[in-house]
Design an enzyme around this catalytic site. Structure first.
Site, PDB file in Angstrom:
ATOM      1  N   VAL A  79       0.812  -1.230   0.000  1.00 48.21           N
ATOM      2  CA  VAL A  79       0.000   0.000   0.000  1.00 48.21           C
ATOM      3  C   VAL A  79       0.840   1.271   0.000  1.00 48.21           C
ATOM      4  O   VAL A  79       0.313   2.356  -0.247  1.00 48.21           O
ATOM      5  CB  VAL A  79      -0.996   0.038   1.191  1.00 48.21           C
ATOM      6  CG1 VAL A  79      -1.930  -1.154   1.182  1.00 48.21           C
ATOM      7  CG2 VAL A  79      -0.283   0.162   2.533  1.00 48.21           C
ATOM      8  N   SER A 110      -8.027   3.628  14.997  1.00 46.27           N
ATOM      9  CA  SER A 110      -7.714   2.888  16.228  1.00 46.27           C
ATOM     10  C   SER A 110      -8.177   3.668  17.440  1.00 46.27           C
ATOM     11  O   SER A 110      -8.260   4.907  17.409  1.00 46.27           O
ATOM     12  CB  SER A 110      -6.204   2.666  16.337  1.00 46.27           C
ATOM     13  OG  SER A 110      -5.866   2.152  17.606  1.00 46.27           O
ATOM     14  N   TYR A 116       2.588   5.222  16.562  1.00 39.05           N
ATOM     15  CA  TYR A 116       1.402   4.498  16.054  1.00 39.05           C
ATOM     16  C   TYR A 116       0.156   5.361  16.253  1.00 39.05           C
ATOM     17  O   TYR A 116      -0.651   5.514  15.334  1.00 39.05           O
ATOM     18  CB  TYR A 116       1.262   3.164  16.797  1.00 39.05           C
ATOM     19  CG  TYR A 116       0.030   2.381  16.406  1.00 39.05           C
ATOM     20  CD1 TYR A 116      -0.042   1.706  15.185  1.00 39.05           C
ATOM     21  CD2 TYR A 116      -1.078   2.302  17.255  1.00 39.05           C
ATOM     22  CE1 TYR A 116      -1.175   0.990  14.818  1.00 39.05           C
ATOM     23  CE2 TYR A 116      -2.202   1.589  16.903  1.00 39.05           C
ATOM     24  CZ  TYR A 116      -2.258   0.931  15.691  1.00 39.05           C
ATOM     25  OH  TYR A 116      -3.388   0.223  15.329  1.00 39.05           O
ATOM     26  N   ALA A 175      -0.113   8.556  16.583  1.00 45.28           N
ATOM     27  CA  ALA A 175      -0.100   9.718  15.693  1.00 45.28           C
ATOM     28  C   ALA A 175      -0.515   9.312  14.281  1.00 45.28           C
ATOM     29  O   ALA A 175      -1.279  10.015  13.613  1.00 45.28           O
ATOM     30  CB  ALA A 175       1.289  10.351  15.675  1.00 45.28           C
ATOM     31  N   SER A 176      -0.052   8.150  13.834  1.00 43.00           N
ATOM     32  CA  SER A 176      -0.412   7.708  12.479  1.00 43.00           C
ATOM     33  C   SER A 176      -1.901   7.393  12.389  1.00 43.00           C
ATOM     34  O   SER A 176      -2.545   7.662  11.380  1.00 43.00           O
ATOM     35  CB  SER A 176       0.428   6.487  12.057  1.00 43.00           C
ATOM     36  OG  SER A 176       0.006   5.310  12.728  1.00 43.00           O
ATOM     37  N   LYS A 177      -2.465   6.844  13.464  1.00 40.44           N
ATOM     38  CA  LYS A 177      -3.900   6.523  13.453  1.00 40.44           C
ATOM     39  C   LYS A 177      -4.750   7.770  13.685  1.00 40.44           C
ATOM     40  O   LYS A 177      -5.860   7.889  13.155  1.00 40.44           O
ATOM     41  CB  LYS A 177      -4.199   5.444  14.498  1.00 40.44           C
ATOM     42  CG  LYS A 177      -3.660   4.075  14.103  1.00 40.44           C
ATOM     43  CD  LYS A 177      -4.314   3.607  12.801  1.00 40.44           C
ATOM     44  CE  LYS A 177      -3.918   2.207  12.410  1.00 40.44           C
ATOM     45  NZ  LYS A 177      -4.719   1.671  11.289  1.00 40.44           N
TER      46      LYS A 177
HETATM   47  N1  LIG Z   1      -5.367  -5.657  16.457  1.00 45.11           N
HETATM   48  C1  LIG Z   1      -5.661  -4.565  17.153  1.00 45.11           C
HETATM   49  O1  LIG Z   1      -5.687  -4.574  18.399  1.00 45.11           O
HETATM   50  C2  LIG Z   1      -5.983  -3.294  16.429  1.00 45.11           C
HETATM   51  C3  LIG Z   1      -6.505  -2.226  17.185  1.00 45.11           C
HETATM   52  C4  LIG Z   1      -6.817  -1.040  16.541  1.00 45.11           C
HETATM   53  C5  LIG Z   1      -6.593  -0.917  15.185  1.00 45.11           C
HETATM   54  N2  LIG Z   1      -6.065  -1.960  14.488  1.00 45.11           N
HETATM   55  C6  LIG Z   1      -5.844  -1.759  13.068  1.00 45.11           C
HETATM   56  O2  LIG Z   1      -6.567  -2.727  12.348  1.00 45.11           O
HETATM   57  C7  LIG Z   1      -5.901  -2.972  11.108  1.00 45.11           C
HETATM   58  C8  LIG Z   1      -5.724  -4.466  10.923  1.00 45.11           C
HETATM   59  O3  LIG Z   1      -4.888  -4.931  11.942  1.00 45.11           O
HETATM   60  P1  LIG Z   1      -4.878  -6.464  12.427  1.00 45.11           P
HETATM   61  O4  LIG Z   1      -4.924  -6.420  13.896  1.00 45.11           O
HETATM   62  O5  LIG Z   1      -5.861  -7.244  11.664  1.00 45.11           O
HETATM   63  O6  LIG Z   1      -3.371  -6.830  12.034  1.00 45.11           O
HETATM   64  P2  LIG Z   1      -2.744  -7.983  11.132  1.00 45.11           P
HETATM   65  O7  LIG Z   1      -1.290  -7.840  11.298  1.00 45.11           O
HETATM   66  O8  LIG Z   1      -3.385  -9.284  11.458  1.00 45.11           O
HETATM   67  O9  LIG Z   1      -3.200  -7.562   9.665  1.00 45.11           O
HETATM   68  C9  LIG Z   1      -2.637  -6.438   9.014  1.00 45.11           C
HETATM   69  C10 LIG Z   1      -2.512  -6.763   7.544  1.00 45.11           C
HETATM   70  O10 LIG Z   1      -1.976  -5.616   6.878  1.00 45.11           O
HETATM   71  C11 LIG Z   1      -1.036  -6.103   5.927  1.00 45.11           C
HETATM   72  N3  LIG Z   1      -0.049  -5.080   5.601  1.00 45.11           N
HETATM   73  C12 LIG Z   1       0.902  -4.545   6.417  1.00 45.11           C
HETATM   74  N4  LIG Z   1       1.666  -3.687   5.727  1.00 45.11           N
HETATM   75  C13 LIG Z   1       1.198  -3.673   4.448  1.00 45.11           C
HETATM   76  C14 LIG Z   1       1.568  -2.987   3.284  1.00 45.11           C
HETATM   77  N5  LIG Z   1       2.615  -2.146   3.275  1.00 45.11           N
HETATM   78  N6  LIG Z   1       0.864  -3.208   2.153  1.00 45.11           N
HETATM   79  C15 LIG Z   1      -0.164  -4.094   2.125  1.00 45.11           C
HETATM   80  N7  LIG Z   1      -0.573  -4.772   3.223  1.00 45.11           N
HETATM   81  C16 LIG Z   1       0.105  -4.566   4.368  1.00 45.11           C
HETATM   82  C17 LIG Z   1      -0.372  -7.289   6.621  1.00 45.11           C
HETATM   83  O11 LIG Z   1       0.307  -8.135   5.710  1.00 45.11           O
HETATM   84  C18 LIG Z   1      -1.567  -7.943   7.286  1.00 45.11           C
HETATM   85  O12 LIG Z   1      -2.174  -8.904   6.447  1.00 45.11           O
HETATM   86  C19 LIG Z   1      -4.591  -2.192  11.169  1.00 45.11           C
HETATM   87  O13 LIG Z   1      -4.763  -0.969  10.463  1.00 45.11           O
HETATM   88  C20 LIG Z   1      -4.408  -1.936  12.644  1.00 45.11           C
HETATM   89  O14 LIG Z   1      -3.627  -0.800  12.901  1.00 45.11           O
HETATM   90  C21 LIG Z   1      -5.771  -3.149  15.068  1.00 45.11           C
END
Ligand SMILES: NC(=O)c1ccc[n+]([C@@H]2O[C@H](COP(=O)([O-])OP(=O)(O)OC[C@H]3O[C@@H](n4cnc5c(N)ncnc54)[C@H](O)[C@@H]3O)[C@@H](O)[C@H]2O)c1
Length: 249
Positions: free
Chosen positions: A63, A140, A153, A155-157
């Site tokens: 991405v 987030s 993190y 700040a990015s969110k």
């Molecule tokens: N798990 C949590 O507690 C939580 C909480 C709040 C927000 N989030 C957000 O939810 C989203 C999903 O997180 P998750 O917990 O399912 O994590 P995860 O690691 O299981 O999934 C994240 C996915 O993003 C993909 N990814 C990472 N960098 C990439 C790139 N440069 N290009 C394409 N794909 C890429 C990874 O390969 C992975 O499949 C994220 O944006 C995360 O910040 C997660």
């Protein structure tokens, strides 16, 4: 009649966690989904878990790579016959005490979480239909709550949240909805990584992010993403949906 019959969805982060759960939820409700991720292996595992009635087509793309985002968006539109909904889930997390925060950390987190999201929004908007298009961006809990070791993190969110609210305002003219969804702690590979907690830090700080309802399963976030993307939410735009098990109470 399924809620997403005939709906074409471009979804990032489809190889794991919340993105995989979203792909499964939407295809179970009839959607045609183009799932993007850097992990070819993870995309294949998601595709193997799809049972229909909808379908999943996958494409590997980073991405943060502008040309790859443009190409993936065009491929998605060609494979699905258009794009009705964009869902940005791809993201990375890295916890770092401020004393050791590096420019590389900051750039990596902003590049995937904010720039990747922004690029897919810009490109998908070439296809999203006026009057019914939808963008759901995963932000987030950390966007609106301070948490230790998460300055970069968070700040990015926070940037994803702010970006989404301004985009919602800009897109009212096209009647395209933009909904930021903010999960709390979700049990996924992202929160199970050993470096999610830096070595030698005060773990009691983390009591702060413990939600009354504990951690979520990815499916509990996917169901809210599906709602936000659906016609059930047709009057919802520019409002953050916090799905954090009461962490803000
Ligand atoms: N798990 C949590 O507690 C939580 C909480 C709040 C927000 N989030 C957000 O939810 C989203 C999903 O997180 P998750 O917990 O399912 O994590 P995860 O690691 O299981 O999934 C994240 C996915 O993003 C993909 N990814 C990472 N960098 C990439 C790139 N440069 N290009 C394409 N794909 C890429 C990874 O390969 C992975 O499949 C994220 O944006 C995360 O910040 C997660």
């Amino acid at each position: 009649m399924n809620r997403f019959d005939g709906v074409k969805v471009l979804l990032t982060g489809a190889a794991s966690g919340i993105g995989r759960a979203t792909a499964l939820r939407l295809t179970a409700e009839g959607a045609a989904v183009f799932g993007v991720d850097v992990s070819e292996e993870g995309l294949a595992a998601t595709a193997a878990a799809v049972t229909g009635p909808g379908r999943l087509v996958t494409g590997v793309a980073d991405v943060t790579d502008e040309a790859a985002v443009v190409a993936a968006t065009d491929r998605a539109a060609a494979a699905l016959g258009g794009i009705d909904v964009l869902i940005n889930v791809a993201g990375v997390h890295r916890a770092t005490p401020i004393a050791t925060l590096s420019v590389a950390d900051l750039q990596h987190l902003f590049s995937v979480n904010l720039v990747g999201t922004a690029l897919f929004c810009r490109e998908a908007l070439r296809y999203l239909p006026d009057g019914s298009g939808v963008i759901v961006n995963v932000a987030s809990l950390s966007a609106t709550q301070g948490n230790p070791y998460m300055t970069a993190y968070s700040a990015s969110k926070g940037a994803v949240l702010a970006f989404s609210l301004s985009l919602a305002a800009e897109l009212t003219a096209r009647r395209i909805r933009v909904v930021p969804v903010s999960p709390g702690t979700v049990d996924t590979p992202l929160t199970r990584r050993p470096d999610v907690v830096p070595q030698g830090v005060d773990l009691s700080y983390f009591n702060r992010i413990r939600a009354p309802f504990g951690s979520a399963e990815p499916e509990q976030i996917a169901s809210v993403i599906a709602f936000a993307a659906s016609r059930d939410a047709s009057y919802l735009t520019g409002a953050e949906l916090r799905v954090d098990g009461g962490a803000h109470i």
